[in-house]
Write an enzyme that holds these catalytic residues in place. Sequence first.
Site, mmCIF file in Angstrom:
data_model
loop_
_atom_site.group_PDB
_atom_site.id
_atom_site.type_symbol
_atom_site.label_atom_id
_atom_site.label_comp_id
_atom_site.label_asym_id
_atom_site.label_seq_id
_atom_site.Cartn_x
_atom_site.Cartn_y
_atom_site.Cartn_z
ATOM 1 N N LYS A 220 0.847 -1.206 0.000
ATOM 2 C CA LYS A 220 0.000 0.000 0.000
ATOM 3 C C LYS A 220 0.877 1.248 0.000
ATOM 4 C CE LYS A 220 -1.799 2.578 3.225
ATOM 5 N NZ LYS A 220 -1.736 3.934 2.637
ATOM 6 N N GLU B 91 9.748 14.560 16.549
ATOM 7 C CA GLU B 91 10.130 14.574 15.145
ATOM 8 C C GLU B 91 9.287 15.628 14.423
ATOM 9 O OE1 GLU B 91 9.157 11.033 12.822
ATOM 10 O OE2 GLU B 91 11.133 11.196 11.899
ATOM 11 N N CYS C 87 13.175 10.303 7.828
ATOM 12 C CA CYS C 87 13.108 9.757 9.184
ATOM 13 C C CYS C 87 14.467 9.816 9.869
ATOM 14 C CB CYS C 87 12.587 8.336 9.149
ATOM 15 S SG CYS C 87 13.351 7.352 7.863
ATOM 16 N N GLY D 151 7.001 4.330 8.508
ATOM 17 C CA GLY D 151 6.150 5.483 8.755
ATOM 18 C C GLY D 151 6.347 5.984 10.168
ATOM 19 N N SER D 152 5.300 6.559 10.729
ATOM 20 C CA SER D 152 5.454 7.201 12.036
ATOM 21 C C SER D 152 5.537 6.173 13.153
ATOM 22 C CB SER D 152 4.268 8.127 12.291
ATOM 23 O OG SER D 152 3.110 7.359 12.531
ATOM 24 N N THR D 153 6.195 6.564 14.244
ATOM 25 C CA THR D 153 6.291 5.701 15.419
ATOM 26 C C THR D 153 4.896 5.439 15.991
ATOM 27 O OG1 THR D 153 8.532 6.398 15.939
ATOM 28 C CG2 THR D 153 7.217 5.587 17.773
ATOM 29 N N GLU D 154 4.046 6.456 15.928
ATOM 30 C CA GLU D 154 2.683 6.337 16.435
ATOM 31 C C GLU D 154 1.941 5.171 15.763
ATOM 32 O OE1 GLU D 154 0.653 9.920 15.456
ATOM 33 O OE2 GLU D 154 -1.260 9.243 16.317
ATOM 34 N N GLY E 53 3.338 2.825 13.964
ATOM 35 C CA GLY E 53 4.121 1.607 14.176
ATOM 36 C C GLY E 53 3.711 0.887 15.449
ATOM 37 N N GLU F 260 10.117 0.458 10.406
ATOM 38 C CA GLU F 260 11.114 1.522 10.237
ATOM 39 C C GLU F 260 10.379 2.811 10.519
ATOM 40 O OE1 GLU F 260 12.901 4.317 9.348
ATOM 41 O OE2 GLU F 260 13.011 3.879 7.206
#
Lengths: 288, 476
Positions: free
Chosen positions: B182, B387, B290, B234-237, B239, B256
Amino acid sequence: MSDRVTVSKTYKLFVGGAFPRSESGRTYPVSDSRGRFLANAAQASRKDLREAVVAARGAFGKWSGATAYNRGQVLYRVAELLEGRREQFAAEVAAGEGAPSRRAQSIVDAAIDRWVWYAGWTDKLATVLGAANPVAGPYFSFSVPEPTGVVGVLAPPDSSLLGLVSVLAPVLAVGATAVVVASEDRPLPAITLAEVLATSDVPGGVVNLLTGHTAELAPWLAAHADVNALDLAGAPVEQRAELERAAAGTVTRVLRVGRGEPDWTTGPDIGRLRALVETKTVWHPMGV
Amino acid sequence: MTWEYDPAPESRAIANLKPTYRPFVDGEFVDGTGEPLKSVNPATEEVLAEVGTAGPTDVDKAVKAARRAYDKVWGRMPGSERAKYIFRIARMIAERARELAVLETLDNGKPIKESRDTDVPTASAHFFYHAGWADKLEYAGYGPDPRPLGVAGQVIPWNFPLLMAAWKIAPALACGNTVVLKPAETTPLTALVLAEIIQQAELPPGVVNIVPGAGDVGAELVNHPGVAKVAFTGSTEVGKLIQGSLAGTGKKLTLELGGKAANIVFDDAPLDQAVEGIVNGIFFNQGHVCCAGSRLLVQESIADELLDRLHERVATLRVGDPMDKNTDVGAINSRDQLSKIRELVTSGEQEGAQRWTSPCPLPEKGFFFAPTVFANVTQSMRIAREEIFGPVLSVLTFRTPDEALAKANNTPYGLSAGVWTEKGSRILWMADRLRAGVVWANTFNRFDPAAPFGGYQESGFGREGGRTGLEAYLDV
């Protein structure tokens, strides 16, 4: 059948990116598997061989200094060109080796795939053979494989294309340069391979290919002081000990090969890649 | 005397922009059952194309097609044959490099010189490198015959759309997995051209499927029971959400995620080089990176001099039309991202950091943000901890190597770090102690398919690239 008269090719040496005749003016007849005349091949002399070593040494800096990725692309390009010459190689293999056409075709396919296999090794060899060394002290120590230099290759006598590719491609993949003595009785696919290399992006001098009498050329190649490693795949068995002794004069690396010609159709391993590299270990202190 | 630049626009026509793009499922472009989205050029705010999106049934079809392709063809194909397909993709990306670069710049807003010189060639190289692994897996250090996992569900971000697709698809295919990917909602176009390339390269249907859409499509994909492996960038959130939702399923996961990299400059560093590295570290790709060097740690004795030189250099960056070959900093990818950057910059001002912003002119239309440097930043400020994902640099100082290290490691992230010093032993001492997956010394933002990339801690787990990166796609 058309009654058109074909244009026959003069088969020459491949040295420094050019196609010279032997400086000696000598040629020898090449026959097909049934003994019918195919062509005259150049019979390289000692001087031709020495010119070839000079060309290989001259090309070493640029080829070994290219990035592994670049070398991989250049070698893959060769496979693309080989694919385009598939029919020609199959015809030459069929004539020289006496293989039925389907068998010849599959030998050529295997040779192309083998070239691709080696092309993919250029940028992976260091990660497989190299290492970060966990030394007991405040040092960063790592070891990397580097190409050994100029490699003399006596190509297999029977397998004129697949065998040749199996001994030549690893030389190029590690970043070394080659002086190849083609199969004496079946040299024509080797010259055609040289034509492919000449029109690829492989720089002139990286591969130098001689045709002639193996037993005559081999001792000169083995004793040459500017040859770093020797692949005796195609050396006459009775001559091997003598060649190894000659190589000892300048501590030339000699690849271990079996007595008979192996079945080149079985999958390759990285033995030849390993044999053609030197390991360099670098130390650097760690500390503020 | 000032020399003015003439415009040097890249041709838009070469992108072969189509009015509509569609999902790629089971070897065909299909009408998705999701609500179509409009992909916008962030530099002009014009709609570039309408893109069909995948609904839940499309995701299901894609996963099933991928499973069929895995069972019947790809999973059992000899590696040497898989290799040749992947080499084809590498070559075809290179052949269509200019088209892809222009399309990427239109869709993403990044400067054409970056998509041309970094994104597209690196994407091609990634396929080329992994093609070579397909028939050498027994040498990778995972045993004599490492097996693939099955269907990989992959979700990628908008900052390097084509390159991230390459990072995900190439190793998956090389190891013998099939893929449902995606692309990001705001940047789906180059992934769909990649689908066309995959079709032209005659990969068996179902080996690669591309399902555009928003986060709901991603959730549908990673939670699909037919997916054996999930890879997310993508974002840690997000993830954390994915890791949580996969708990107990046994699916293999690599993440990542975000970063807040320290770029550490010692007093003996070659300053001109360091300034270039700092600029590259934070303003490359508008800071939408990132691993961006978003926290500059400068040794106190050279802080003033470095800051002056940095301002001088940053002021020369050309911000504007991403299609102009002279542009250094392009458009912020979306209105949403622009407002996030603005919000964090405001917090920096409110918390007492000293803001400097380049006086460069900005285009009237489109999403742009002038390069910004905050001095007098302390570790507790949001701009030092969070970030920003934009062209905003936070500058802190230190006195000793130990202090530099403590500050650098004072973050829940751990993706990358930079060290600038002429002293080799100090580089290695720092590299040894930095809790980060990548350490660049006297350089920054270097990427290569042969070099593993990935983070410590909340920057994720798993590596992409190199021999190490293969692990993510092998059942080991």
